[in-house]
Scaffold this active site. Structure first.
Site, PDB file in Angstrom:
ATOM      1  N   ASP A 112       0.843  -1.200   0.000  1.00 49.62           N
ATOM      2  CA  ASP A 112       0.000   0.000   0.000  1.00 49.62           C
ATOM      3  C   ASP A 112       0.880   1.251   0.000  1.00 49.62           C
ATOM      4  O   ASP A 112       0.709   2.152   0.815  1.00 49.62           O
ATOM      5  CB  ASP A 112      -0.935  -0.032   1.216  1.00 49.62           C
ATOM      6  CG  ASP A 112      -2.051   1.005   1.111  1.00 49.62           C
ATOM      7  OD1 ASP A 112      -2.333   1.479  -0.010  1.00 49.62           O
ATOM      8  OD2 ASP A 112      -2.640   1.345   2.155  1.00 49.62           O
TER       9      ASP A 112
HETATM   10 MG   LIG Z   1      -2.068   4.464   5.952  1.00 50.87          MG
END
Ligand SMILES: [Mg+2]
Ligand SMILES: Nc1ncnc2c1ncn2[C@@H]1O[C@H](COP(=O)(O)OP(=O)(O)O)[C@@H](O)[C@H]1O
Length: 234
Positions: free
Chosen positions: A166
């Site tokens: 991410d």
């Molecule tokens: Mg974050």
């Protein structure tokens, strides 16, 4: 790292950094009643900043995102203590610290099992005087030098063979000395080889584009080239 078993809960912690009872330190009310909450930040949930002896910590409860997350907010399927999100992230932070990557020091992690599920929390060092790249770029653009050092730091992460699944500009922090920090290693893992590295970079680039539209951040395509030249410099 020490391990504490307490009923259905297991806590892993660094006794040199944690100066409060390990089983209590994941409860926001514990810090609130003692007036030791120094701030908060919004991500998926709320991250609380709390005051320890001589350092601040960031307390995060693991939450699911997406549609499934609306139904089952913070429960995960249990498949062994060492497979829990919190234990995994603690270990990964430890590994990255050893490799000299700028990531928060892990302080304590816990998992609490009920039936076939568990919930989890992590306490890590709060990077002092740091802002994420979205906040920073909403105020002003950054110099080519800063982009260069962001690229260098991501390269260091990749040399440590960690796939940041991410990697986006909410998870990159800059402190007042413009030192670059990488955070939020939930669901990230060590991986051999190189073929996944480009994917991390592409995700990061999409994140710049997305926040130009959403938050009107000061960013242009040439900044990306500065970042890449840092990435390829070492
Ligand atoms: Mg974050
Ligand atoms: N160690 C830290 N030091 C300073 N700020 C932090 C730290 N950890 C998290 N934050 C702040 O809290 C926000 C959310 O935390 P994060 O770990 O990214 O969790 P999530 O995105 O899963 O909610 C970050 O974008 C950042 O602004």
């Amino acid at each position: 790292m020490e391990t504490l078993r307490n009923g259905t809960q297991v806590v892993w912690f660094d006794p040199k950094l944690l100066n409060v009872p390990p089983d209590m330190c994941f409860e926001a009310p514990y810090w609130l009643v003692q007036n030791k909450v120094t701030g908060s930040a919004k991500g998926r949930g709320t991250t609380w900043f709390v005051q320890l002896d001589g350092l601040q910590a960031a307390l995060r409860h693991y939450r699911r995102g997406g549609l499934f997350g609306k139904l089952v907010k913070d429960q995960y399927w249990f498949s062994g203590w060492e497979n829990t999100r919190s234990y995994q992230e603690y270990q990964l932070l430890q590994h990255l610290r050893e490799k000299g990557v700028n990531v928060p020091r892990p302080i304590a992690a816990q998992a609490d099992k009920f039936g076939p599920f568990y919930s989890a929390d992590l306490l890590s060092e709060r990077i002092p005087n740091a802002k994420d790249l979205v906040d920073t770029l909403q105020q002003a653009p950054l110099s080519a030098e800063v982009y260069y050092s962001i690229g260098q730091q991501i390269h260091k992460l990749h040399q440590a063979q960690v796939n940041h699944t991410d990697l986006n500009i909410h998870n990159l922090l800059l402190d007042i000395e413009n030192k670059v920090w990488i955070i939020d290693f939930d669901k990230c893992y060590e991986q051999s080889g190189d073929d996944w590295k480009q994917g991390n970079l592409e995700r990061l680039k999409r994140s710049f584009h997305k926040e130009v539209k959403r938050f009107a951040i000061h960013w242009q395509e040439s900044d990306w080239h500065s970042l890449l030249s840092g990435y390829h410099s070492t």
